[in-house]
Design a protein around this motif. Structure first.
Motif, PDB file in Angstrom:
ATOM      1  N   PRO A 261     -12.957  42.172  25.601  1.00 24.98           N
ATOM      2  CA  PRO A 261     -13.310  41.769  26.949  1.00 24.98           C
ATOM      3  C   PRO A 261     -13.736  42.608  27.806  1.00 24.98           C
ATOM      4  N   PHE A 262     -14.536  42.339  28.740  1.00 24.56           N
ATOM      5  CA  PHE A 262     -14.946  43.325  29.826  1.00 24.56           C
ATOM      6  C   PHE A 262     -15.208  42.615  31.124  1.00 24.56           C
ATOM      7  N   TYR A 263     -14.713  43.291  32.268  1.00 21.07           N
ATOM      8  CA  TYR A 263     -14.654  42.808  33.458  1.00 21.07           C
ATOM      9  C   TYR A 263     -15.908  42.968  34.128  1.00 21.07           C
ATOM     10  N   MET A 264     -16.610  41.988  34.781  1.00 19.68           N
ATOM     11  CA  MET A 264     -17.793  42.061  35.426  1.00 19.68           C
ATOM     12  C   MET A 264     -18.268  42.221  36.957  1.00 19.68           C
ATOM     13  N   GLY A 265     -16.894  41.754  37.516  1.00 21.87           N
ATOM     14  CA  GLY A 265     -17.067  41.802  38.704  1.00 21.87           C
ATOM     15  C   GLY A 265     -16.600  40.521  39.714  1.00 21.87           C
TER      16      GLY A 265
ATOM     17  N   HIS B  27     -12.189  26.149  19.572  1.00 26.50           N
ATOM     18  CA  HIS B  27     -11.290  25.440  20.410  1.00 26.50           C
ATOM     19  C   HIS B  27     -10.474  26.724  21.235  1.00 26.50           C
ATOM     20  N   TRP B  28     -11.016  26.581  22.573  1.00 28.61           N
ATOM     21  CA  TRP B  28     -10.406  27.715  23.415  1.00 28.61           C
ATOM     22  C   TRP B  28      -9.303  27.228  24.319  1.00 28.61           C
ATOM     23  N   ARG B  29      -8.333  27.957  24.564  1.00 30.50           N
ATOM     24  CA  ARG B  29      -7.437  27.716  25.769  1.00 30.50           C
ATOM     25  C   ARG B  29      -7.558  28.953  26.842  1.00 30.50           C
ATOM     26  N   ILE B  30      -7.807  28.753  27.953  1.00 27.53           N
ATOM     27  CA  ILE B  30      -7.972  29.623  29.139  1.00 27.53           C
ATOM     28  C   ILE B  30      -7.060  29.367  30.234  1.00 27.53           C
ATOM     29  N   PHE B  31      -6.038  30.155  30.270  1.00 31.80           N
ATOM     30  CA  PHE B  31      -5.186  30.249  31.231  1.00 31.80           C
ATOM     31  C   PHE B  31      -5.310  31.117  32.431  1.00 31.80           C
TER      32      PHE B  31
ATOM     33  N   GLN C  85     -11.024  31.420  38.972  1.00 29.66           N
ATOM     34  CA  GLN C  85     -10.649  31.308  40.456  1.00 29.66           C
ATOM     35  C   GLN C  85      -9.547  32.335  40.943  1.00 29.66           C
ATOM     36  N   ALA C  86      -9.269  33.259  39.992  1.00 28.00           N
ATOM     37  CA  ALA C  86      -8.058  33.924  39.999  1.00 28.00           C
ATOM     38  C   ALA C  86      -8.447  35.510  39.615  1.00 28.00           C
ATOM     39  N   PRO C  87      -7.788  36.675  40.119  1.00 23.12           N
ATOM     40  CA  PRO C  87      -8.166  37.830  39.527  1.00 23.12           C
ATOM     41  C   PRO C  87      -7.590  38.026  38.078  1.00 23.12           C
ATOM     42  N   SER C  88      -6.899  37.376  37.523  1.00 20.98           N
ATOM     43  CA  SER C  88      -6.507  37.714  35.841  1.00 20.98           C
ATOM     44  C   SER C  88      -6.226  36.181  35.322  1.00 20.98           C
ATOM     45  N   GLY C  89      -6.107  36.330  33.954  1.00 17.58           N
ATOM     46  CA  GLY C  89      -5.636  35.241  33.119  1.00 17.58           C
ATOM     47  C   GLY C  89      -5.654  35.836  31.670  1.00 17.58           C
ATOM     48  N   HIS C  90      -5.584  34.664  30.806  1.00 18.95           N
ATOM     49  CA  HIS C  90      -5.620  34.898  29.322  1.00 18.95           C
ATOM     50  C   HIS C  90      -6.324  34.038  28.583  1.00 18.95           C
ATOM     51  N   MET C  91      -6.788  34.489  27.507  1.00 17.67           N
ATOM     52  CA  MET C  91      -7.673  33.237  26.742  1.00 17.67           C
ATOM     53  C   MET C  91      -6.919  33.526  25.235  1.00 17.67           C
ATOM     54  N   TRP C  92      -7.099  32.442  24.291  1.00 21.86           N
ATOM     55  CA  TRP C  92      -6.858  32.555  22.831  1.00 21.86           C
ATOM     56  C   TRP C  92      -7.477  31.320  22.375  1.00 21.86           C
ATOM     57  N   GLY C  93      -7.235  31.102  21.175  1.00 17.60           N
ATOM     58  CA  GLY C  93      -7.953  29.778  20.487  1.00 17.60           C
ATOM     59  C   GLY C  93      -8.094  30.088  18.959  1.00 17.60           C
ATOM     60  N   THR C  94      -9.029  29.114  18.578  1.00 19.67           N
ATOM     61  CA  THR C  94      -9.164  29.214  17.100  1.00 19.67           C
ATOM     62  C   THR C  94     -10.570  28.722  16.756  1.00 19.67           C
ATOM     63  N   PHE C  95     -10.994  29.112  15.839  1.00 23.02           N
ATOM     64  CA  PHE C  95     -12.260  28.778  15.114  1.00 23.02           C
ATOM     65  C   PHE C  95     -12.092  27.959  13.894  1.00 23.02           C
ATOM     66  N   ARG C  96     -12.845  26.571  13.683  1.00 19.69           N
ATOM     67  CA  ARG C  96     -12.652  25.712  12.616  1.00 19.69           C
ATOM     68  C   ARG C  96     -13.650  26.295  11.641  1.00 19.69           C
TER      69      ARG C  96
ATOM     70  N   ILE D  65      -7.990  33.018  16.918  1.00 20.80           N
ATOM     71  CA  ILE D  65      -8.731  34.252  17.900  1.00 20.80           C
ATOM     72  C   ILE D  65      -7.446  34.797  18.532  1.00 20.80           C
ATOM     73  N   PRO D  66      -7.336  36.197  18.572  1.00 20.56           N
ATOM     74  CA  PRO D  66      -6.322  36.960  19.016  1.00 20.56           C
ATOM     75  C   PRO D  66      -6.237  36.526  20.635  1.00 20.56           C
ATOM     76  N   PRO D  67      -5.016  36.394  21.152  1.00 23.61           N
ATOM     77  CA  PRO D  67      -4.824  36.575  22.545  1.00 23.61           C
ATOM     78  C   PRO D  67      -5.195  37.655  23.345  1.00 23.61           C
ATOM     79  N   PHE D  68      -5.984  37.605  24.123  1.00 24.24           N
ATOM     80  CA  PHE D  68      -6.595  38.602  24.962  1.00 24.24           C
ATOM     81  C   PHE D  68      -6.488  38.447  26.841  1.00 24.24           C
ATOM     82  N   SER D  69      -6.191  39.546  27.328  1.00 22.66           N
ATOM     83  CA  SER D  69      -6.201  39.404  28.718  1.00 22.66           C
ATOM     84  C   SER D  69      -7.465  39.469  29.370  1.00 22.66           C
ATOM     85  N   LEU D  70      -7.591  38.953  30.635  1.00 21.62           N
ATOM     86  CA  LEU D  70      -8.645  38.991  31.469  1.00 21.62           C
ATOM     87  C   LEU D  70      -7.895  39.757  32.739  1.00 21.62           C
TER      88      LEU D  70
END
Length: 377
Positions: free
Chosen positions: A256-260, A292-296, A333-344, A357-362
């Motif tokens: 992951p890369f923060y873009m601004g 299949h993504w989950r974005i928190f 619309q928040a300065p941080s979060g998390h993503m994880w999921g699966t590929f079929r 898909i390994p969980p990663f921080s935003l």
């Protein structure tokens, strides 16, 4: 595109010959159309023999076989098991096979979920993520590189050549823009070589970033424009965390890369780019069918995203073409979060399985005072 065949050819060729033998990289040039079709093969300069492993390369069927000739590109150097490659190092990508040159290194933290860690120095799971395993991070070297534009048409189906994107300035009508032929490469994917050419890589930024200096090794040194560009764009280019996990011989790596941040309708919108690489480590041919993504979000929202394929494609992963790499974007619309999921993933017999898909921080903990500079020098 030499992928595994190139890696095996290099390693087996070096072990067969003594140190006085060096290995020449050969390419195939189509003299009818004037463009170069890259086909790495190993040739011993001492005995003139090609390596024992026949190298594979997907050739254009539009051109006559008699129109292709072998031309030298350079000579392989020893792979560095320790230390790092310097600015100006020429290389072949061991998975995607393109020619490139190192601009500068990044030192990232690699979180490999395939390795069982001790309790200390680990990252906790985000809320709701699959599994409960904590992952230890270790330092790993990546490189910012330029891709030779002659090779871009031959890798575009396996790896995006416009994967490094930036947010446009506030007064720009475009939301995003890309710098073509800019990539991030892991240390183990570098197959170093040298060349006698003063401009061995064709890229519009090559001569703006590097100069030829035969007294140096490697003989390409950074110009002040590269140093200034790196410093000005450091927050938007920096590679800090890498996440990796393998399910049934399919390895998924996420960076992951923060873009601004941008303001929209009286609220702050935070943007990230994430690069994903899928690799088939087994012998079975499989195809990616769904994501299949989950974005928190730190604001408390949890979004689910499902869809066919990725970036409009459903790539096939085989022993000959084991990897696929792409980039995408997410905004919160928040300065941080998390993503994880699966590929079929689908097998040739029609059965399916899910690859994690390994969980990663935003995270947005970068200095957000200045917008990205892009091509500005």
């Amino acid at each position: 595109m030499a992928a595994c065949a190139l890696r095996r050819g290099l390693l087996s060729g070096v072990s067969k010959y003594s140190r006085k033998h060096s290995h020449k990289i050969l390419s195939v040039t189509d003299i009818n159309s004037g463009f170069e079709v890259y086909k790495p093969r190993l040739q011993c300069r001492a005995c003139g023999l090609l390596g024992g492993v026949q190298q594979k390369r997907f050739m254009s069927s539009r051109n006559r076989p008699e129109g292709k000739i072998l031309e030298p590109v350079g000579v392989f150097e020893a792979v560095k098991q320790h230390g790092k490659y310097e600015t100006g190092q020429l290389f072949l990508h061991s998975v995607f096979g393109y020619r490139g040159i190192v601009l500068f290194p990044w030192h990232a933290r690699l979180y490999d979920r395939d390795i069982t860690p001790p309790v200390s120095d680990s990252k906790p799971e985000p809320p709701g993520a699959h599994g409960s395993k904590e992952v230890k991070g270790k330092t790993h070297t990546y490189y910012q590189v330029l891709i030779d534009t002659r090779d871009c048409p031959h890798i575009s189906q396996r790896s995006q050549t416009e994967a490094v994107t930036f947010l446009a300035n506030h007064d720009d009508s475009r939301a995003l823009y890309a710098i073509p032929g800019l990539d991030y490469v892991s240390h183990e994917d570098i197959l170093p070589y040298n060349s006698t050419e003063q401009v061995p890589i064709q890229h519009e930024l090559f001569e703006r970033f590097l100069m030829y200096n035969p007294a140096k090794s490697p003989p390409f040194t950074p110009r002040d424009t590269l140093k200034a560009w790196q410093e000005k764009n450091h927050p938007w280019l920096e590679l800090s965390d890498v996440h990796r996990e393998t399910t049934e011989n399919i390895r998924v790596t996420v960076i992951p890369f923060y873009m601004g941040m941008r303001e929209a309708q009286n609220s702050h919108v935070y943007w990230w780019r994430y690069c994903i690489r899928l690799e088939n480590l087994g012998n079975e041919v499989v195809q990616l069918r769904e994501r299949h993504w989950r974005i928190f979000s730190l604001s408390g929202t949890l979004e689910t995203v499902r869809g066919r394929g990725v970036v409009g494609r459903e790539p096939v992963l085989s022993k000959e073409q084991p990897a696929f790499q792409y980039s995408s974007h997410v905004s919160l619309q928040a300065p941080s979060g998390h993503m994880w999921g699966t590929f079929r993933i689908e097998r040739t017999d029609g059965s399916h399985f899910d690859v994690r898909i390994p969980p990663f921080s935003l995270e947005s903990n970068k200095d957000d005072k200045a917008p990205p500079a892009g091509y500005t020098f």
